[in-house]
Motif scaffolding. Structure first.
Motif, PDB file in Angstrom:
ATOM      1  N   PHE A   1       0.858  -1.180   0.000  1.00 28.95           N
ATOM      2  CA  PHE A   1       0.000   0.000   0.000  1.00 28.95           C
ATOM      3  C   PHE A   1       0.896   1.232   0.000  1.00 28.95           C
ATOM      4  CE2 PHE A   1       0.708  -0.532   4.523  1.00 28.95           C
ATOM      5  CZ  PHE A   1       0.803   0.756   5.001  1.00 28.95           C
ATOM      6  N   ASP A   2       0.299   2.381  -0.285  1.00 31.06           N
ATOM      7  CA  ASP A   2       1.038   3.637  -0.333  1.00 31.06           C
ATOM      8  C   ASP A   2       0.570   4.554   0.793  1.00 31.06           C
ATOM      9  OD1 ASP A   2       2.350   2.819  -2.626  1.00 31.06           O
ATOM     10  OD2 ASP A   2       0.888   3.756  -3.963  1.00 31.06           O
ATOM     11  N   ILE A   3       1.519   5.285   1.361  1.00 27.09           N
ATOM     12  CA  ILE A   3       1.207   6.338   2.329  1.00 27.09           C
ATOM     13  C   ILE A   3       1.408   7.654   1.597  1.00 27.09           C
ATOM     14  CG2 ILE A   3       1.798   7.402   4.532  1.00 27.09           C
ATOM     15  CD1 ILE A   3       2.977   4.736   5.429  1.00 27.09           C
ATOM     16  N   VAL A   4       0.348   8.433   1.496  1.00 28.93           N
ATOM     17  CA  VAL A   4       0.399   9.699   0.758  1.00 28.93           C
ATOM     18  C   VAL A   4      -0.211  10.815   1.603  1.00 28.93           C
ATOM     19  CG1 VAL A   4       0.279   8.587  -1.503  1.00 28.93           C
ATOM     20  CG2 VAL A   4      -1.812   9.301  -0.385  1.00 28.93           C
ATOM     21  N   SER A   5      -0.010  12.033   1.159  1.00 29.23           N
ATOM     22  CA  SER A   5      -0.670  13.189   1.755  1.00 29.23           C
ATOM     23  C   SER A   5      -1.129  14.067   0.610  1.00 29.23           C
ATOM     24  CB  SER A   5       0.280  13.943   2.670  1.00 29.23           C
ATOM     25  OG  SER A   5      -0.372  15.062   3.207  1.00 29.23           O
ATOM     26  N   LYS A   6      -2.386  13.912   0.240  1.00 28.66           N
ATOM     27  CA  LYS A   6      -2.951  14.671  -0.869  1.00 28.66           C
ATOM     28  C   LYS A   6      -4.155  15.471  -0.364  1.00 28.66           C
ATOM     29  CE  LYS A   6      -1.462  11.832  -4.695  1.00 28.66           C
ATOM     30  NZ  LYS A   6      -0.104  12.212  -4.614  1.00 28.66           N
ATOM     31  N   THR A   7      -4.350  16.631  -0.967  1.00 26.52           N
ATOM     32  CA  THR A   7      -5.464  17.498  -0.618  1.00 26.52           C
ATOM     33  C   THR A   7      -6.269  17.771  -1.876  1.00 26.52           C
ATOM     34  OG1 THR A   7      -4.068  18.540   1.045  1.00 26.52           O
ATOM     35  CG2 THR A   7      -6.103  19.671   0.470  1.00 26.52           C
ATOM     36  N   ASP A   8      -7.581  17.638  -1.773  1.00 27.21           N
ATOM     37  CA  ASP A   8      -8.465  17.906  -2.900  1.00 27.21           C
ATOM     38  C   ASP A   8      -8.625  19.419  -3.042  1.00 27.21           C
ATOM     39  OD1 ASP A   8     -10.322  17.883  -4.888  1.00 27.21           O
ATOM     40  OD2 ASP A   8     -11.896  16.887  -3.720  1.00 27.21           O
ATOM     41  N   MET A   9      -7.978  19.991  -4.060  1.00 26.39           N
ATOM     42  CA  MET A   9      -7.971  21.447  -4.228  1.00 26.39           C
ATOM     43  C   MET A   9      -9.354  21.988  -4.623  1.00 26.39           C
ATOM     44  SD  MET A   9      -5.097  22.224  -3.171  1.00 26.39           S
ATOM     45  CE  MET A   9      -5.004  23.962  -3.471  1.00 26.39           C
TER      46      MET A   9
ATOM     47  N   VAL B   1       9.889   6.299   7.877  1.00 29.49           N
ATOM     48  CA  VAL B   1      10.600   5.054   7.583  1.00 29.49           C
ATOM     49  C   VAL B   1      11.319   4.559   8.835  1.00 29.49           C
ATOM     50  CG1 VAL B   1      12.527   4.067   6.283  1.00 29.49           C
ATOM     51  CG2 VAL B   1      10.849   5.482   5.113  1.00 29.49           C
ATOM     52  N   LYS B   2      11.977   5.469   9.534  1.00 33.88           N
ATOM     53  CA  LYS B   2      12.707   5.106  10.753  1.00 33.88           C
ATOM     54  C   LYS B   2      11.762   4.568  11.827  1.00 33.88           C
ATOM     55  CE  LYS B   2      15.880   7.072  14.125  1.00 33.88           C
ATOM     56  NZ  LYS B   2      16.492   8.305  14.634  1.00 33.88           N
ATOM     57  N   GLU B   3      10.619   5.248  12.020  1.00 33.69           N
ATOM     58  CA  GLU B   3       9.644   4.808  13.030  1.00 33.69           C
ATOM     59  C   GLU B   3       9.091   3.420  12.701  1.00 33.69           C
ATOM     60  OE1 GLU B   3       8.522   6.188  15.876  1.00 33.69           O
ATOM     61  OE2 GLU B   3       9.758   7.981  15.731  1.00 33.69           O
ATOM     62  N   ILE B   4       8.776   3.191  11.424  1.00 44.05           N
ATOM     63  CA  ILE B   4       8.217   1.895  11.025  1.00 44.05           C
ATOM     64  C   ILE B   4       9.261   0.790  11.205  1.00 44.05           C
ATOM     65  CG2 ILE B   4       7.317   0.556   9.075  1.00 44.05           C
ATOM     66  CD1 ILE B   4       5.970   3.170   8.119  1.00 44.05           C
ATOM     67  N   LYS B   5      10.502   1.077  10.845  1.00 43.96           N
ATOM     68  CA  LYS B   5      11.564   0.071  11.017  1.00 43.96           C
ATOM     69  C   LYS B   5      11.816  -0.228  12.491  1.00 43.96           C
ATOM     70  CE  LYS B   5      13.869   0.432   6.674  1.00 43.96           C
ATOM     71  NZ  LYS B   5      13.592  -0.739   5.920  1.00 43.96           N
ATOM     72  N   ASN B   6      11.748   0.803  13.351  1.00 42.39           N
ATOM     73  CA  ASN B   6      11.946   0.606  14.784  1.00 42.39           C
ATOM     74  C   ASN B   6      10.801  -0.154  15.439  1.00 42.39           C
ATOM     75  OD1 ASN B   6      14.405   1.900  14.727  1.00 42.39           O
ATOM     76  ND2 ASN B   6      13.591   3.868  15.401  1.00 42.39           N
ATOM     77  N   SER B   7       9.637  -0.199  14.779  1.00 37.51           N
ATOM     78  CA  SER B   7       8.486  -0.888  15.356  1.00 37.51           C
ATOM     79  C   SER B   7       8.602  -2.408  15.243  1.00 37.51           C
ATOM     80  CB  SER B   7       7.198  -0.427  14.676  1.00 37.51           C
ATOM     81  OG  SER B   7       7.145  -0.934  13.358  1.00 37.51           O
TER      82      SER B   7
ATOM     83  N   VAL C   1       7.856  -5.446   7.521  1.00 34.80           N
ATOM     84  CA  VAL C   1       7.514  -4.812   6.252  1.00 34.80           C
ATOM     85  C   VAL C   1       8.732  -4.041   5.738  1.00 34.80           C
ATOM     86  CG1 VAL C   1       5.034  -4.565   6.705  1.00 34.80           C
ATOM     87  CG2 VAL C   1       6.590  -2.757   7.414  1.00 34.80           C
ATOM     88  N   GLN C   2       8.718  -3.772   4.425  1.00 33.84           N
ATOM     89  CA  GLN C   2       9.754  -2.946   3.822  1.00 33.84           C
ATOM     90  C   GLN C   2       9.103  -1.630   3.397  1.00 33.84           C
ATOM     91  OE1 GLN C   2       9.343  -6.273   2.411  1.00 33.84           O
ATOM     92  NE2 GLN C   2      10.677  -6.885   4.091  1.00 33.84           N
ATOM     93  N   VAL C   3       9.812  -0.533   3.663  1.00 34.13           N
ATOM     94  CA  VAL C   3       9.297   0.788   3.330  1.00 34.13           C
ATOM     95  C   VAL C   3      10.279   1.456   2.377  1.00 34.13           C
ATOM     96  CG1 VAL C   3       8.470   2.969   4.253  1.00 34.13           C
ATOM     97  CG2 VAL C   3       8.363   0.936   5.665  1.00 34.13           C
TER      98      VAL C   3
ATOM     99  N   GLN D   1       9.217   6.916  -2.487  1.00 35.12           N
ATOM    100  CA  GLN D   1       9.039   7.077  -3.933  1.00 35.12           C
ATOM    101  C   GLN D   1       8.521   8.483  -4.199  1.00 35.12           C
ATOM    102  OE1 GLN D   1       6.474   3.863  -5.120  1.00 35.12           O
ATOM    103  NE2 GLN D   1       8.197   2.435  -5.210  1.00 35.12           N
ATOM    104  N   GLY D   2       9.438   9.407  -4.376  1.00 37.13           N
ATOM    105  CA  GLY D   2       9.050  10.795  -4.607  1.00 37.13           C
ATOM    106  C   GLY D   2       8.449  11.402  -3.360  1.00 37.13           C
ATOM    107  N   ASP D   3       7.178  11.792  -3.429  1.00 36.68           N
ATOM    108  CA  ASP D   3       6.525  12.398  -2.281  1.00 36.68           C
ATOM    109  C   ASP D   3       5.541  11.442  -1.611  1.00 36.68           C
ATOM    110  OD1 ASP D   3       4.681  12.383  -4.277  1.00 36.68           O
ATOM    111  OD2 ASP D   3       4.015  14.452  -3.991  1.00 36.68           O
ATOM    112  N   GLU D   4       5.768  10.134  -1.774  1.00 34.99           N
ATOM    113  CA  GLU D   4       4.939   9.140  -1.089  1.00 34.99           C
ATOM    114  C   GLU D   4       5.803   7.968  -0.660  1.00 34.99           C
ATOM    115  OE1 GLU D   4       2.904   6.689  -4.696  1.00 34.99           O
ATOM    116  OE2 GLU D   4       2.080   8.669  -4.292  1.00 34.99           O
ATOM    117  N   LEU D   5       5.251   7.124   0.203  1.00 35.18           N
ATOM    118  CA  LEU D   5       5.954   5.946   0.711  1.00 35.18           C
ATOM    119  C   LEU D   5       5.242   4.690   0.222  1.00 35.18           C
ATOM    120  CD1 LEU D   5       6.503   6.953   4.446  1.00 35.18           C
ATOM    121  CD2 LEU D   5       8.146   7.087   2.611  1.00 35.18           C
ATOM    122  N   ARG D   6       5.993   3.682  -0.165  1.00 39.04           N
ATOM    123  CA  ARG D   6       5.429   2.389  -0.547  1.00 39.04           C
ATOM    124  C   ARG D   6       5.818   1.391   0.549  1.00 39.04           C
ATOM    125  NH1 ARG D   6       4.344   0.195  -5.654  1.00 39.04           N
ATOM    126  NH2 ARG D   6       3.021   2.031  -5.703  1.00 39.04           N
TER     127      ARG D   6
END
Length: 161
Positions: free
Chosen positions: A4-12, A109-115, A119-121, A124-129
């Motif tokens: 899945f992807d972690i993104v931050s998008k806003t509907d303009m 990425v650091k927080e997820i790895k420390n948990s 999973v692998q994080v 990719q540009g302005d989002e995380l896979r």
């Protein structure tokens, strides 16, 4: 492999609808009668023009309220420092943040790895896979990320098995 992807998008479009509602409310509110308060948008930058600091704070409240009504988190707004204009009037630029910046991505990425979730994080540009062997690991990662205190609202999209 599930991902899945972690993104931050806003509907303009919703932001523009909220700004139109604010403009209508400014025209009808008694405390804004006879003032030169207005709000404009150019791409992702919103410019607030107010007569003084008190009106500027009221405009901030209006902006946060109307965005929340439109189901947009007010955390996407990045307030720049107010500038003095002619006389007492004040101008402030507010940026609507899109995407996850490098600093926040590295921190996530650091927080997820420390948990210690398996999973692998990858950035990719302005989002995380996020990829993992089991769907349960991905759901655990989403719950973990939601529990983190972030200043930027995140969305979890593109969930694939």
């Amino acid at each position: 492999m599930p991902s899945f992807d972690i993104v931050s998008k806003t509907d303009m479009a919703e932001v523009e609808n909220a700004l139109n509602n604010i403009r209508r409310e400014i025209e009808t509110r008694y405390d804004f009668k006879g003032s030169n308060c207005k709000i404009e948008r150019a791409d992702t930058a919103i410019t607030i023009f107010a007569d003084d600091d008190l009106k500027l704070k009221q405009m901030h409240e209006l902006l946060a309220t109307h965005l929340t009504r439109r189901k947009i988190d007010a955390g996407v707004l990045d307030y720049k420092t107010p500038e003095k204009a002619a006389g007492q009037s004040v101008r402030q630029v507010v940026t609507v943040r899109q995407g996850i910046d490098k600093e926040l991505a590295k921190k996530l990425v650091k927080e997820i790895k420390n948990s210690k979730i398996k999973v692998q994080v990858s950035i990719q540009g302005d989002e995380l896979r996020v990829t993992g062997k089991k769907r349960d690991d991905l759901q655990e990662t989403i719950a973990f990320c939601k529990g983190l205190k972030q200043e930027l609202p995140l969305q979890y999209v593109n969930f694939r098995d």
